[in-house]
Write a protein that holds these residues in place. Structure first.
Motif, PDB file in Angstrom:
ATOM      1  N   LYS A 133     -17.994  -8.306   8.462  1.00 52.23           N
ATOM      2  CA  LYS A 133     -17.054  -7.312   7.934  1.00 52.23           C
ATOM      3  C   LYS A 133     -15.774  -7.286   8.771  1.00 52.23           C
ATOM      4  CE  LYS A 133     -20.832  -4.259   6.469  1.00 52.23           C
ATOM      5  NZ  LYS A 133     -21.942  -5.015   7.068  1.00 52.23           N
ATOM      6  N   ALA A 134     -14.649  -7.119   8.091  1.00 52.01           N
ATOM      7  CA  ALA A 134     -13.361  -6.910   8.748  1.00 52.01           C
ATOM      8  C   ALA A 134     -12.803  -5.580   8.270  1.00 52.01           C
ATOM      9  CB  ALA A 134     -12.391  -8.040   8.412  1.00 52.01           C
ATOM     10  N   LEU A 135     -12.289  -4.776   9.185  1.00 47.47           N
ATOM     11  CA  LEU A 135     -11.830  -3.428   8.866  1.00 47.47           C
ATOM     12  C   LEU A 135     -10.359  -3.277   9.219  1.00 47.47           C
ATOM     13  CD1 LEU A 135     -14.841  -1.479  10.406  1.00 47.47           C
ATOM     14  CD2 LEU A 135     -14.546  -2.188   8.039  1.00 47.47           C
ATOM     15  N   LEU A 136      -9.631  -2.604   8.352  1.00 48.57           N
ATOM     16  CA  LEU A 136      -8.218  -2.296   8.574  1.00 48.57           C
ATOM     17  C   LEU A 136      -8.033  -0.804   8.346  1.00 48.57           C
ATOM     18  CD1 LEU A 136      -5.497  -3.742   9.180  1.00 48.57           C
ATOM     19  CD2 LEU A 136      -5.115  -3.772   6.713  1.00 48.57           C
ATOM     20  N   LEU A 137      -7.671  -0.083   9.402  1.00 45.79           N
ATOM     21  CA  LEU A 137      -7.667   1.382   9.410  1.00 45.79           C
ATOM     22  C   LEU A 137      -6.234   1.899   9.401  1.00 45.79           C
ATOM     23  CD1 LEU A 137      -9.286   4.057   9.847  1.00 45.79           C
ATOM     24  CD2 LEU A 137      -9.087   3.614  12.286  1.00 45.79           C
ATOM     25  N   SER A 138      -5.924   2.747   8.444  1.00 41.75           N
ATOM     26  CA  SER A 138      -4.565   3.281   8.320  1.00 41.75           C
ATOM     27  C   SER A 138      -4.286   4.331   9.388  1.00 41.75           C
ATOM     28  CB  SER A 138      -4.378   3.924   6.939  1.00 41.75           C
ATOM     29  OG  SER A 138      -4.922   5.247   6.908  1.00 41.75           O
ATOM     30  N   PRO A 139      -3.011   4.713   9.571  1.00 45.09           N
ATOM     31  CA  PRO A 139      -2.713   5.891  10.389  1.00 45.09           C
ATOM     32  C   PRO A 139      -3.320   7.145   9.749  1.00 45.09           C
ATOM     33  CG  PRO A 139      -0.718   4.618   9.907  1.00 45.09           C
ATOM     34  CD  PRO A 139      -1.795   4.087   9.014  1.00 45.09           C
ATOM     35  N   TRP A 140      -3.390   8.221  10.530  1.00 45.67           N
ATOM     36  CA  TRP A 140      -3.843   9.503   9.968  1.00 45.67           C
ATOM     37  C   TRP A 140      -2.854   9.971   8.909  1.00 45.67           C
ATOM     38  CZ3 TRP A 140      -8.416  11.782  10.468  1.00 45.67           C
ATOM     39  CH2 TRP A 140      -9.223  11.400  11.539  1.00 45.67           C
ATOM     40  N   ILE A 141      -3.391  10.497   7.819  1.00 46.22           N
ATOM     41  CA  ILE A 141      -2.581  10.982   6.711  1.00 46.22           C
ATOM     42  C   ILE A 141      -2.863  12.464   6.502  1.00 46.22           C
ATOM     43  CG2 ILE A 141      -1.980  10.689   4.284  1.00 46.22           C
ATOM     44  CD1 ILE A 141      -1.359   8.240   5.962  1.00 46.22           C
ATOM     45  N   SER A 142      -1.815  13.264   6.412  1.00 43.69           N
ATOM     46  CA  SER A 142      -1.976  14.684   6.121  1.00 43.69           C
ATOM     47  C   SER A 142      -2.361  14.860   4.661  1.00 43.69           C
ATOM     48  CB  SER A 142      -0.672  15.432   6.409  1.00 43.69           C
ATOM     49  OG  SER A 142      -0.784  16.788   6.020  1.00 43.69           O
ATOM     50  N   ILE A 147       0.846  -1.198   0.000  1.00 38.73           N
ATOM     51  CA  ILE A 147       0.000   0.000   0.000  1.00 38.73           C
ATOM     52  C   ILE A 147       0.880   1.245   0.000  1.00 38.73           C
ATOM     53  CG2 ILE A 147      -1.764   1.265   1.284  1.00 38.73           C
ATOM     54  CD1 ILE A 147      -2.502  -1.458   2.563  1.00 38.73           C
ATOM     55  N   LYS A 148       0.603   2.182  -0.872  1.00 41.21           N
ATOM     56  CA  LYS A 148       1.360   3.424  -0.951  1.00 41.21           C
ATOM     57  C   LYS A 148       0.401   4.605  -1.026  1.00 41.21           C
ATOM     58  CE  LYS A 148       5.144   1.306  -3.615  1.00 41.21           C
ATOM     59  NZ  LYS A 148       6.154   1.297  -2.565  1.00 41.21           N
ATOM     60  N   LEU A 149       0.740   5.693  -0.316  1.00 38.78           N
ATOM     61  CA  LEU A 149       0.026   6.961  -0.412  1.00 38.78           C
ATOM     62  C   LEU A 149       1.058   8.040  -0.671  1.00 38.78           C
ATOM     63  CD1 LEU A 149      -2.715   6.947   2.348  1.00 38.78           C
ATOM     64  CD2 LEU A 149      -3.024   7.763   0.022  1.00 38.78           C
ATOM     65  N   THR A 150       0.947   8.737  -1.786  1.00 35.65           N
ATOM     66  CA  THR A 150       1.922   9.756  -2.153  1.00 35.65           C
ATOM     67  C   THR A 150       1.199  11.030  -2.554  1.00 35.65           C
ATOM     68  OG1 THR A 150       1.950   8.862  -4.416  1.00 35.65           O
ATOM     69  CG2 THR A 150       3.665   8.102  -2.898  1.00 35.65           C
ATOM     70  N   ALA A 202       2.905  12.120   6.132  1.00 36.28           N
ATOM     71  CA  ALA A 202       2.945  12.768   4.823  1.00 36.28           C
ATOM     72  C   ALA A 202       2.583  11.787   3.715  1.00 36.28           C
ATOM     73  CB  ALA A 202       4.333  13.361   4.575  1.00 36.28           C
ATOM     74  N   GLY A 203       2.714  10.512   3.995  1.00 31.47           N
ATOM     75  CA  GLY A 203       2.407   9.473   3.017  1.00 31.47           C
ATOM     76  C   GLY A 203       2.467   8.115   3.690  1.00 31.47           C
ATOM     77  N   LEU A 204       2.426   7.073   2.901  1.00 29.68           N
ATOM     78  CA  LEU A 204       2.409   5.720   3.444  1.00 29.68           C
ATOM     79  C   LEU A 204       3.032   4.775   2.436  1.00 29.68           C
ATOM     80  CD1 LEU A 204       1.285   4.028   5.854  1.00 29.68           C
ATOM     81  CD2 LEU A 204      -0.762   3.657   4.487  1.00 29.68           C
ATOM     82  N   ASP A 205       3.841   3.847   2.931  1.00 30.97           N
ATOM     83  CA  ASP A 205       4.469   2.835   2.077  1.00 30.97           C
ATOM     84  C   ASP A 205       4.591   1.567   2.912  1.00 30.97           C
ATOM     85  OD1 ASP A 205       5.907   1.275   0.330  1.00 30.97           O
ATOM     86  OD2 ASP A 205       7.445   2.780  -0.098  1.00 30.97           O
ATOM     87  N   CYS A 206       3.699   0.608   2.706  1.00 32.66           N
ATOM     88  CA  CYS A 206       3.633  -0.552   3.584  1.00 32.66           C
ATOM     89  C   CYS A 206       3.442  -1.832   2.782  1.00 32.66           C
ATOM     90  CB  CYS A 206       2.464  -0.396   4.566  1.00 32.66           C
ATOM     91  SG  CYS A 206       2.322  -1.759   5.738  1.00 32.66           S
ATOM     92  N   ASN A 207       4.339  -2.800   2.971  1.00 37.36           N
ATOM     93  CA  ASN A 207       4.167  -4.127   2.379  1.00 37.36           C
ATOM     94  C   ASN A 207       3.952  -5.197   3.443  1.00 37.36           C
ATOM     95  OD1 ASN A 207       6.709  -4.521   3.472  1.00 37.36           O
ATOM     96  ND2 ASN A 207       7.772  -4.512   1.499  1.00 37.36           N
ATOM     97  N   PHE A 208       3.795  -4.799   4.688  1.00 37.89           N
ATOM     98  CA  PHE A 208       3.481  -5.668   5.829  1.00 37.89           C
ATOM     99  C   PHE A 208       4.589  -6.654   6.181  1.00 37.89           C
ATOM    100  CE2 PHE A 208      -0.667  -4.570   3.895  1.00 37.89           C
ATOM    101  CZ  PHE A 208      -1.166  -3.811   4.936  1.00 37.89           C
ATOM    102  N   ASP A 209       5.761  -6.509   5.570  1.00 35.91           N
ATOM    103  CA  ASP A 209       6.843  -7.434   5.887  1.00 35.91           C
ATOM    104  C   ASP A 209       7.387  -7.214   7.288  1.00 35.91           C
ATOM    105  OD1 ASP A 209       6.607  -8.581   3.422  1.00 35.91           O
ATOM    106  OD2 ASP A 209       8.300  -7.539   2.514  1.00 35.91           O
ATOM    107  N   SER A 210       7.311  -5.974   7.789  1.00 36.13           N
ATOM    108  CA  SER A 210       7.860  -5.666   9.112  1.00 36.13           C
ATOM    109  C   SER A 210       6.773  -5.444  10.160  1.00 36.13           C
ATOM    110  CB  SER A 210       8.747  -4.420   9.033  1.00 36.13           C
ATOM    111  OG  SER A 210       9.817  -4.618   8.136  1.00 36.13           O
TER     112      SER A 210
END
Length: 272
Positions: A214-223, A63-66, A150-158
């Motif tokens: 339903k299953a929900l997965l909520l990201s951190p807050w993003i500016s 998942i990426k947010l740019t 400021a964004g998000l870059d997650c592949n869940f490996d860590s």
């Protein structure tokens, strides 16, 4: 099962669906992206919904947010669906098959798929003759068928990268390699190649899960201060004989105290 995502912000207590799964069952990873317009800080929520049985796992990864606009993506055809039953058992009938422009879907101003007649659209149906043998007395058989990031870059490996799990009826599960139930889920993470970088998130829909859980997965807050908004990109796998739904929402609700009671409409449901 069904899969959704939305985001939530700290000011206007609103929710907005920005992407939802459309398509057919496939074990392959597919790329998705969605534009989030400029506005208040927000969170992204991935919502997965169980279908009729345990065979309907959705998975997400990378998942990426740019900041800025997503690039235009032209649509490409998915696989042809199983051909339908012949309309006649003899004497020349017809049967049809359909494919959708969903691999990937056109987005951000991209073109719809080009049909064989050179027109463009989001689906195409092909019809052919079948059972052309003359009818006789014996019929022929029919054909079978916080602190904003400021964004998000997650592949869940860590780990979960700050995502919050457990807000729905059941949880998303972090996993390596194939899912435990046969005929469901991906074989491994999207970028996985070894035991140390093969993680992804998926929904296990075996008992005691019930239809529409339903299953929900909520990201951190993003500016969301960039004037052009944000571009969300992720990969998903939708594989099984009883897919429910997968949606993604942008949410600007400041808390999820009663989120389990929210009624979500316009779910996409597939019988495969």
């Amino acid at each position: 099962m069904k899969y959704n995502y939305f985001y939530q912000g700290q000011q206007d207590l609103s929710e907005s669906e920005v992407w939802k799964f459309t398509g057919s069952s496939s074990q392959l990873w597919k790329k998705a992206q969605a534009r989030i317009p400029a506005g208040p800080d927000f969170q992204v929520v991935f919502e997965g919904i169980r279908g009729n049985s345990y065979q309907g796992d959705f998975a997400i990864d990378d998942i990426k947010l740019t900041p800025g606009l997503c690039s235009a993506v032209d649509g490409k055809w998915g696989m042809w669906q199983l051909i339908g039953t012949c309309s006649k058992s003899c004497g020349t009938g017809t049967q049809s098959r359909t494919r959708d422009c969903n691999n990937p879907l056109p987005s951000n101003g991209g073109l719809d798929c080009q049909r064989k007649d050179n027109s463009r659209g989001t689906s195409e149906t092909e019809t052919i003759d079948c059972n052309t043998n003359p009818c006789s007395t014996t019929a022929m058989p029919v054909n079978p068928v916080i602190n904003p990031l400021a964004g998000l870059d997650c592949n869940f490996d860590s780990g979960l990268c700050g995502f919050t799990n457990g807000l729905g009826v059941f949880n998303w599960t972090r996993r390596q390699r194939r899912t435990p139930s046969g005929g469901t889920g991906p074989n491994r993470g999207h970028t996985g190649g070894s035991a140390t970088n093969d993680f992804y998130m998926y929904i296990e829909t075996s008992s005691p899960r019930k239809r529409n859980d339903k299953a929900l997965l909520l990201s951190p807050w993003i500016s969301n201060s960039n004037v052009a908004g944000m571009c969300l990109q992720f990969y998903f796998s939708a594989y099984g004989g009883s897919l429910g739904g997968l949606k993604v929402h942008e949410s600007t609700v400041t808390h999820f105290r009663n989120f389990k009671d929210i009624q979500v409409s316009q779910f996409v449901e597939y019988e495969i």
